[in-house]
Motif scaffolding. Structure first.
Motif, PDB file in Angstrom:
ATOM      1  N   ASP A 198      23.017 -22.947  26.053  1.00  0.00           N
ATOM      2  CA  ASP A 198      21.940 -23.517  25.014  1.00  0.00           C
ATOM      3  C   ASP A 198      21.047 -24.165  25.540  1.00  0.00           C
ATOM      4  O   ASP A 198      20.456 -24.809  25.398  1.00  0.00           O
ATOM      5  CB  ASP A 198      22.439 -24.756  24.431  1.00  0.00           C
ATOM      6  N   ALA A 199      21.036 -24.254  27.426  1.00  0.00           N
ATOM      7  CA  ALA A 199      20.107 -24.924  28.071  1.00  0.00           C
ATOM      8  C   ALA A 199      19.115 -23.886  28.685  1.00  0.00           C
ATOM      9  O   ALA A 199      19.725 -22.717  29.320  1.00  0.00           O
ATOM     10  CB  ALA A 199      20.635 -25.646  29.590  1.00  0.00           C
ATOM     11  N   GLY A 200      17.848 -23.851  28.323  1.00  0.00           N
ATOM     12  CA  GLY A 200      17.092 -22.709  28.348  1.00  0.00           C
ATOM     13  C   GLY A 200      16.641 -22.723  29.779  1.00  0.00           C
ATOM     14  O   GLY A 200      16.150 -21.991  30.252  1.00  0.00           O
ATOM     15  N   ASN A 201      16.714 -23.504  30.774  1.00  0.00           N
ATOM     16  CA  ASN A 201      16.440 -23.191  32.159  1.00  0.00           C
ATOM     17  C   ASN A 201      17.691 -23.356  33.117  1.00  0.00           C
ATOM     18  O   ASN A 201      17.235 -22.859  34.066  1.00  0.00           O
ATOM     19  CB  ASN A 201      16.363 -24.860  33.019  1.00  0.00           C
ATOM     20  N   ILE A 202      19.402 -22.311  32.480  1.00  0.00           N
ATOM     21  CA  ILE A 202      19.986 -22.258  33.306  1.00  0.00           C
ATOM     22  C   ILE A 202      20.084 -20.632  33.829  1.00  0.00           C
ATOM     23  O   ILE A 202      20.165 -20.040  32.366  1.00  0.00           O
ATOM     24  CB  ILE A 202      20.948 -23.222  33.645  1.00  0.00           C
ATOM     25  N   GLU A 203      19.586 -20.389  34.401  1.00  0.00           N
ATOM     26  CA  GLU A 203      19.992 -19.002  34.323  1.00  0.00           C
ATOM     27  C   GLU A 203      21.032 -18.060  35.507  1.00  0.00           C
ATOM     28  O   GLU A 203      21.056 -18.637  37.170  1.00  0.00           O
ATOM     29  CB  GLU A 203      18.691 -17.799  34.411  1.00  0.00           C
ATOM     30  N   ILE A 204      22.641 -17.551  35.599  1.00  0.00           N
ATOM     31  CA  ILE A 204      22.865 -16.818  36.591  1.00  0.00           C
ATOM     32  C   ILE A 204      22.351 -15.376  36.865  1.00  0.00           C
ATOM     33  O   ILE A 204      22.359 -14.997  36.264  1.00  0.00           O
ATOM     34  CB  ILE A 204      24.552 -16.357  35.324  1.00  0.00           C
ATOM     35  N   VAL A 205      21.801 -15.505  37.877  1.00  0.00           N
ATOM     36  CA  VAL A 205      20.671 -14.287  38.762  1.00  0.00           C
ATOM     37  C   VAL A 205      21.635 -13.931  39.272  1.00  0.00           C
ATOM     38  O   VAL A 205      20.998 -12.549  39.610  1.00  0.00           O
ATOM     39  CB  VAL A 205      19.864 -14.769  39.148  1.00  0.00           C
ATOM     40  N   ALA A 206      22.775 -14.198  39.915  1.00  0.00           N
ATOM     41  CA  ALA A 206      23.582 -12.843  40.217  1.00  0.00           C
ATOM     42  C   ALA A 206      25.373 -13.019  40.612  1.00  0.00           C
ATOM     43  O   ALA A 206      25.331 -14.402  40.304  1.00  0.00           O
ATOM     44  CB  ALA A 206      23.536 -12.743  42.354  1.00  0.00           C
ATOM     45  N   SER A 207      26.467 -12.337  39.876  1.00  0.00           N
ATOM     46  CA  SER A 207      27.385 -13.359  39.951  1.00  0.00           C
ATOM     47  C   SER A 207      28.258 -11.814  40.613  1.00  0.00           C
ATOM     48  O   SER A 207      28.208 -10.434  40.843  1.00  0.00           O
ATOM     49  CB  SER A 207      28.107 -13.159  38.723  1.00  0.00           C
ATOM     50  N   GLN A 208      29.109 -11.746  41.739  1.00  0.00           N
ATOM     51  CA  GLN A 208      30.505 -10.788  42.087  1.00  0.00           C
ATOM     52  C   GLN A 208      31.491 -12.374  42.959  1.00  0.00           C
ATOM     53  O   GLN A 208      31.430 -12.486  42.636  1.00  0.00           O
ATOM     54  CB  GLN A 208      29.626 -10.155  43.242  1.00  0.00           C
ATOM     55  N   THR A 209      33.145 -10.527  42.806  1.00  0.00           N
ATOM     56  CA  THR A 209      34.276 -11.763  43.221  1.00  0.00           C
ATOM     57  C   THR A 209      33.739 -11.660  44.487  1.00  0.00           C
ATOM     58  O   THR A 209      34.114 -10.841  45.248  1.00  0.00           O
ATOM     59  CB  THR A 209      35.179 -10.186  43.140  1.00  0.00           C
ATOM     60  N   GLY A 210      34.553 -12.603  45.068  1.00  0.00           N
ATOM     61  CA  GLY A 210      34.592 -13.171  46.675  1.00  0.00           C
ATOM     62  C   GLY A 210      36.581 -13.283  46.454  1.00  0.00           C
ATOM     63  O   GLY A 210      36.712 -13.218  47.795  1.00  0.00           O
ATOM     64  N   ASP A 211      37.067 -13.097  45.477  1.00  0.00           N
ATOM     65  CA  ASP A 211      38.418 -12.719  45.563  1.00  0.00           C
ATOM     66  C   ASP A 211      39.394 -14.345  45.982  1.00  0.00           C
ATOM     67  O   ASP A 211      39.897 -13.950  46.393  1.00  0.00           O
ATOM     68  CB  ASP A 211      39.258 -11.373  46.587  1.00  0.00           C
ATOM     69  N   PHE A 212      38.455 -14.911  46.146  1.00  0.00           N
ATOM     70  CA  PHE A 212      39.378 -16.777  45.718  1.00  0.00           C
ATOM     71  C   PHE A 212      39.469 -16.300  47.554  1.00  0.00           C
ATOM     72  O   PHE A 212      39.880 -18.062  47.488  1.00  0.00           O
ATOM     73  CB  PHE A 212      41.008 -16.134  45.413  1.00  0.00           C
ATOM     74  N   THR A 213      38.947 -15.763  48.356  1.00  0.00           N
ATOM     75  CA  THR A 213      39.126 -16.691  49.460  1.00  0.00           C
ATOM     76  C   THR A 213      38.070 -17.136  50.133  1.00  0.00           C
ATOM     77  O   THR A 213      36.527 -16.158  49.467  1.00  0.00           O
ATOM     78  CB  THR A 213      39.585 -15.014  50.726  1.00  0.00           C
ATOM     79  N   ARG A 214      37.949 -17.153  51.646  1.00  0.00           N
ATOM     80  CA  ARG A 214      36.582 -18.347  52.061  1.00  0.00           C
ATOM     81  C   ARG A 214      36.122 -16.917  52.849  1.00  0.00           C
ATOM     82  O   ARG A 214      34.626 -17.159  52.812  1.00  0.00           O
ATOM     83  CB  ARG A 214      37.360 -19.245  53.216  1.00  0.00           C
ATOM     84  N   SER A 215      36.488 -16.068  53.274  1.00  0.00           N
ATOM     85  CA  SER A 215      35.207 -15.489  53.464  1.00  0.00           C
ATOM     86  C   SER A 215      35.271 -14.289  52.296  1.00  0.00           C
ATOM     87  O   SER A 215      34.139 -13.968  53.254  1.00  0.00           O
ATOM     88  CB  SER A 215      37.186 -13.739  54.623  1.00  0.00           C
ATOM     89  N   GLY A 216      36.078 -13.871  51.994  1.00  0.00           N
ATOM     90  CA  GLY A 216      35.233 -13.604  50.735  1.00  0.00           C
ATOM     91  C   GLY A 216      33.749 -13.795  49.814  1.00  0.00           C
ATOM     92  O   GLY A 216      32.758 -13.094  49.503  1.00  0.00           O
ATOM     93  N   GLY A 217      33.944 -15.017  50.035  1.00  0.00           N
ATOM     94  CA  GLY A 217      32.522 -16.510  49.724  1.00  0.00           C
ATOM     95  C   GLY A 217      31.666 -16.501  50.504  1.00  0.00           C
ATOM     96  O   GLY A 217      30.711 -16.033  50.367  1.00  0.00           O
ATOM     97  N   ARG A 218      31.845 -16.278  51.983  1.00  0.00           N
ATOM     98  CA  ARG A 218      30.833 -15.941  53.221  1.00  0.00           C
ATOM     99  C   ARG A 218      30.538 -14.974  53.240  1.00  0.00           C
ATOM    100  O   ARG A 218      29.068 -14.915  52.779  1.00  0.00           O
ATOM    101  CB  ARG A 218      31.852 -16.726  53.947  1.00  0.00           C
ATOM    102  N   GLU A 219      31.259 -13.385  52.884  1.00  0.00           N
ATOM    103  CA  GLU A 219      30.399 -12.517  52.827  1.00  0.00           C
ATOM    104  C   GLU A 219      29.208 -12.155  51.907  1.00  0.00           C
ATOM    105  O   GLU A 219      28.800 -11.774  51.805  1.00  0.00           O
ATOM    106  CB  GLU A 219      31.576 -11.613  52.672  1.00  0.00           C
ATOM    107  N   VAL A 220      29.965 -12.861  49.996  1.00  0.00           N
ATOM    108  CA  VAL A 220      29.152 -12.443  49.374  1.00  0.00           C
ATOM    109  C   VAL A 220      27.927 -13.584  48.815  1.00  0.00           C
ATOM    110  O   VAL A 220      26.615 -13.230  48.651  1.00  0.00           O
ATOM    111  CB  VAL A 220      29.891 -12.820  47.907  1.00  0.00           C
ATOM    112  N   MET A 221      28.189 -15.038  49.469  1.00  0.00           N
ATOM    113  CA  MET A 221      26.939 -15.587  50.149  1.00  0.00           C
ATOM    114  C   MET A 221      26.050 -15.250  50.660  1.00  0.00           C
ATOM    115  O   MET A 221      24.884 -14.960  50.276  1.00  0.00           O
ATOM    116  CB  MET A 221      27.420 -17.427  50.191  1.00  0.00           C
ATOM    117  N   GLU A 222      26.586 -14.644  51.883  1.00  0.00           N
ATOM    118  CA  GLU A 222      25.776 -13.933  53.058  1.00  0.00           C
ATOM    119  C   GLU A 222      24.993 -12.705  52.360  1.00  0.00           C
ATOM    120  O   GLU A 222      23.058 -12.475  52.258  1.00  0.00           O
ATOM    121  CB  GLU A 222      25.455 -13.224  53.963  1.00  0.00           C
TER     122      GLU A 222
END
Ligand code: GZL
Ligand code: ZN
Length: 332
Positions: A198-222
């Protein structure tokens, strides 16, 4: 990438590992008079098929289970599936063959469990789900599910973001999802989306799995930093992926917690440290310390007692100020 043949070899190796562990665990004695495998004939023998060792949360969860088994005098056969469902299924089958008294596991994904759980049911071995859930329609296949409400965790994350972006015209969120098909990943996404709907100002512009790992999070964020022109917030389904995102954000010359705000789930030591340092903005706790409750439930189901179908665990949320206050006392 494991091919099917190497996967089968890996699964077989995992099963061998479980059998080897159980042999050494029970000192190779003949099956106890109590019917379960293992040396001491009145100790409960539990087969536990763990997801893997993918995150700080999982490490704390494993430690809690092993310590609680020790304290409760439960003989624990333990296996690590390296986040592969076929290895967990293989481990459960080996526990059935060993005729353990009770099987417990944290299903890496929600689907694909009915066949092996029906085998456990035919062998009259009670099953306890811990941490993650299965999507089976037949809830006679397990005695109880002990773990968090992941949808609520996602809602808490979304509610904090709505409250803390009042007045901002456009808030672009990138989402680091947990393991594809895992209950916490599905539910944390659902809860977050419902809270921001219901918040008109928030949008998820991208979403992808990082498989719950630190390396996965870093690679997807890059990748997100390359593809997204304006990222305001990261919503990571666990601390470890959030910590990986921090590495990518700093490597891009931006300030985590300020240029790009970060919300995560778990509240493990490394996450809480980053929160207290201002690199993360809010953490929703997911309690990994399920060991004691698991051993109590195991004793009840082995004794044939009725137990609640759903046992929830206590958990909270933390701001930067709260993290600084509690950091020293955190157990994990
Ligand atoms: C949640 C648990 C998740 C954690 C992750 O209960 O299944 O798996 O949030 C872990 O850190 O990898
Ligand atoms: Zn912006």
């Amino acid at each position: 990438m494991l091919t099917t043949t190497t996967r089968a070899a890996a699964a077989a190796a995992a099963a061998t590992l479980v059998l080897a562990l159980s042999a050494c665990g029970s000192g190779g004695d003949a099956p106890a008079a109590g019917g379960g495998a293992g040396g001491d004939d009145d100790a409960i023998v539990m087969g536990f098929a763990q997801v893997g060792a993918e995150s700080g949360w999982r490490t704390a969860n494993t430690a809690s289970i092993q310590q609680a088994a020790e304290e409760a005098g439960v003989e624990l056969q333990f296996s690590d599936a390296q986040q592969r469902q076929e290895n967990q299924i293989q481990a459960i089958r080996s526990y059935i063959q060993q005729q353990v008294d009770v099987i417990a596991f944290s299903p890496v994904v929600e689907t694909g469990w009915d066949t092996v759980l029906q085998e456990a049911k035919r062998a009259q071995i009670p099953v306890i789900l811990t941490d993650r859930a299965v999507d089976s329609q037949d809830d006679t296949l397990y005695e109880t599910f002990l773990g968090s409400d992941f949808v609520l965790e996602g809602e808490k994350a979304g509610e904090w973001l709505v409250e803390n972006t009042q007045g901002e015209d456009q808030v672009n969120v990138v989402e680091l999802q947990g393991t594809t098909g895992a209950a916490p990943a599905i539910d944390r996404k659902e809860g977050f989306e419902s809270a921001i709907a219901d918040a008109g100002n928030i949008e998820i512009v991208a979403s992808q799995t990082g498989d719950f790992t630190r390396s996965g999070g870093r690679e997807v964020m890059e990748a997100f930093l390359q593809s997204q022109p304006d990222i305001d917030v990261v919503y990571a389904h666990n601390d470890d992926m959030g910590l990986g995102a921090i590495e990518a954000i700093e490597a891009a010359g931006k300030v985590p917690g300020q240029d790009i705000r970060i919300i995560t789930v778990d509240a493990v030591k490394d996450g809480m440290t980053a929160l207290s340092e201002g690199k993360i903005n809010f953490i929703v706790e997911c309690n990994p310390l399920l060991g004691d409750q698991l051993m109590e439930l195991a004793e009840q189901v082995v004794a044939g007692e009725e137990v609640e179908k759903r046992v929830l665990v206590e958990e909270s949320t933390f701001t930067q100020e709260q993290a600084a206050e509690v950091l020293a006392d955190r157990q994990y």
